[in-house]
Scaffold this motif. Sequence first.
Motif, PDB file in Angstrom:
ATOM      1  N   ARG A  12     -26.935 -24.341 -50.267  1.00  0.00           N
ATOM      2  CA  ARG A  12     -25.871 -23.927 -51.889  1.00  0.00           C
ATOM      3  C   ARG A  12     -27.460 -23.109 -52.822  1.00  0.00           C
ATOM      4  N   LEU A  13     -27.069 -21.996 -53.324  1.00  0.00           N
ATOM      5  CA  LEU A  13     -28.303 -21.974 -54.349  1.00  0.00           C
ATOM      6  C   LEU A  13     -27.308 -20.619 -55.290  1.00  0.00           C
ATOM      7  N   VAL A  42     -26.361 -12.362 -41.700  1.00  0.00           N
ATOM      8  CA  VAL A  42     -25.334 -11.827 -42.040  1.00  0.00           C
ATOM      9  C   VAL A  42     -24.245 -12.610 -42.469  1.00  0.00           C
ATOM     10  N   SER A  43     -22.847 -11.526 -43.116  1.00  0.00           N
ATOM     11  CA  SER A  43     -22.115 -11.712 -44.098  1.00  0.00           C
ATOM     12  C   SER A  43     -20.938 -11.418 -43.843  1.00  0.00           C
ATOM     13  N   GLN A  44     -19.521 -11.809 -44.651  1.00  0.00           N
ATOM     14  CA  GLN A  44     -18.307 -10.605 -44.218  1.00  0.00           C
ATOM     15  C   GLN A  44     -19.220  -9.317 -44.733  1.00  0.00           C
ATOM     16  N   PHE A  86     -22.511 -16.659 -46.757  1.00  0.00           N
ATOM     17  CA  PHE A  86     -23.503 -16.251 -45.891  1.00  0.00           C
ATOM     18  C   PHE A  86     -23.797 -16.896 -44.662  1.00  0.00           C
ATOM     19  N   GLY A  87     -24.904 -16.689 -43.416  1.00  0.00           N
ATOM     20  CA  GLY A  87     -26.012 -17.144 -42.482  1.00  0.00           C
ATOM     21  C   GLY A  87     -26.702 -16.399 -42.036  1.00  0.00           C
ATOM     22  N   ASP A 105     -24.343 -20.978 -48.860  1.00  0.00           N
ATOM     23  CA  ASP A 105     -23.309 -20.475 -50.053  1.00  0.00           C
ATOM     24  C   ASP A 105     -23.875 -19.915 -51.331  1.00  0.00           C
ATOM     25  N   LEU A 106     -23.811 -17.802 -51.765  1.00  0.00           N
ATOM     26  CA  LEU A 106     -25.110 -18.364 -52.472  1.00  0.00           C
ATOM     27  C   LEU A 106     -23.859 -17.519 -53.767  1.00  0.00           C
TER      28      LEU A 106
END
Length: 528
Positions: A12-13, A42-44, A86-87, A105-106
Motif C-alpha cells: 500500500r502506498l 491491472v485495475s477496475q 490495483f493488481g 492499494d494506491l
Amino acid sequence: MTDPILRLDPARLSVEPGGQATLTLTVTNPGTIVEGYVVDVVSQTPVPWVEVAPPSLSVYPQQEATAVVVFSPPSGPGAPGGSLPFGVRVRSEVEGGGSAVAEGDLDIGSVSGLRAKLTPIASTGRWSGRHTLKVSNWGNAPARLRITPEDPDQALGFLVSPEIVDVPLGGEVVSRIKVRTRHPTLRGAAQRLPFQVTCAPDDGQAAGGAGPPPVSPASAPVVDGAFNQKPILTRLVVAVAVLALVAGIAGVAFLLTRDDETVAADQSTNPATPTGFQALDNLSPTEITLVWDEAKGVDGYRLFAVDPAIGKPGEAVEIAGATTTTVNAEVEPDTEMCFRLAAVRGGLPSNLTDETCSRTEAESTPEVPASEAPSPSATVAPVPGGGGGGGDGGSGSPTDPDAPPAAFITVLRAFGSDTGEEPARQLQAEYASNGIPAKVLLTTAYGLAHATPAATPTPGVTPSPSPVAPLWIVYVDGPSAQESVAACDAATARIVAAGGTPPQVPCASLTYQVVSRPSGQPSPGPSA
C-alpha cells in the motif's frame, strides 16, 4: 508448469496528484527450467499513468528477479483521487504457462477545487435579509460539506436550507440562507453587520453508501457577507407619520369649524331656489294658499304674483322668517292666479321657482235649511269669557290647553314642530290669562281639512285632509266653522285690547275641520 511466486514491497502506498510513488515487485521461479515472464498492472479503471520497469523478466529455476512499478497520477481538475485498488500481474511467456497476480492499494491525494459564491454579498432590511450560496466542485473528488454561517458580534441569527450538501465532481449545489437581526432598532442610522459562511467538511456518509473523501479544513471555501440593518422608523416614515398627524388635526379642525365657515360663506352667496312650491286648489272663493319646503339659512322669501296675460312677475311681497305657508286673500272668485317664489339671505335673492297656478272657487250662496241653521246660542260674541272653545265639540276646561279639539278649529298662531311646543304653550297661557279659551295641538296628530265658513257641509260626507305642515298651533274651536271663526274674531278683539299682536291672516282663512283624531280620542257630536 508452476505459477510464479510474487511479493510487493510495499503493498500500500500513497501519492499526490502530479507526484510519483514506486513499489518493488519480486518474482520467484519455483520451476526446474528458466522462465520468461511479462509484467503489467491491472485495475477496475484504466491507469495509463503507471509504468513497469523492466516490463519482462527472465528467471532461473529456484531464483528471484525484481521489477519496479512507478505510479505518476496527473495533476489538475481531471486528476483521479481517493483510494485506487490495483493488481500487478505476472504471466509466463510460454503459451499455457503459469501466471500470478499480487494486489495492492494506491491512495491518491485530493485536489481542492471547491468554489463558493454568495448572492447578494450584502442584504438590507429592518428585520431580516436573504442570501443564496452556490458551491461548485472542480477538484478530483466529490465532497460533503456543512454550511456554517457565523458573525463575530453574535448579533445575527441564521437559517440554512439545506445545511449539509453533497457536491459531485464537476457539479454545483445551492443553499439558501436567511439572516435575521437579534436586536431591531427603532430609530437611528443603518448598521452594517458582517458575517462569514464556511463550507467545512462533514463527517457523515452519503446517501448511497460510503461518503466522499474528507476535504481538508484548510481548503474549505469561506465567503464573506453582510446584513445592512435599517431602523424601523426611517426619516421617510417619520415624515409621513408627521404629515398624517397634521392632516388628521387639520381634518378635525375643519369638521369642528365647518358649520361656522359654511354659514359665513353662505351669507355671501345667493341661496338655493326653494323647492316644493305649490298652490292648494279649491280652498276659498277669494283665497289661494301657497306652501313650500323649508329652506335652511334664509332670512325670508319674496312672493311674486304673475299675470297670466303677460307672464311677467309683479311687485314682490316680502315674507319674513322661516315660514313655509302663506295665503293670498286678494283674489276674485273663479279667478286663476300664478305665483313664483324666491328665497332671500343677506339681501341676496335666489332664482325664482317655476310658476305654480291655482283657480279660486266660484262664489256660491247655498240655501241653508232652517233645520240645519246654527242656533243663536252657538254664535260666540267677543265678550269676556267668550269664544267657541267651550262648545259641544270640546271636552275639558276652556283653558285646558290639551283638551281635545271640537269639530272645527281656527288657528291663532303657529310654531315649528321641532322647537315650537314651549312658545306655543307660553302663548296659550298668556291668552288664557286674558280670558281667551285657546288650546294647543300638534298638527301631525290630526287630519285637518280646510273649511269654508260660508259653505254648508254635506251630511255624511267627510272631506279629505289638506296638506298641512308639521306645526304646533294655538287655536280656538267650535262645533261648526261659523262658530270657530266667531271664536277667533272674539279672541282677536281681546288680543288687540290687551295690546298684543293679532293674527295677520283673516280668521276665515285659517279655519279647518278635524277629520281624523288620535286613536282612542272620542269624536265630537254632530255640528250644530
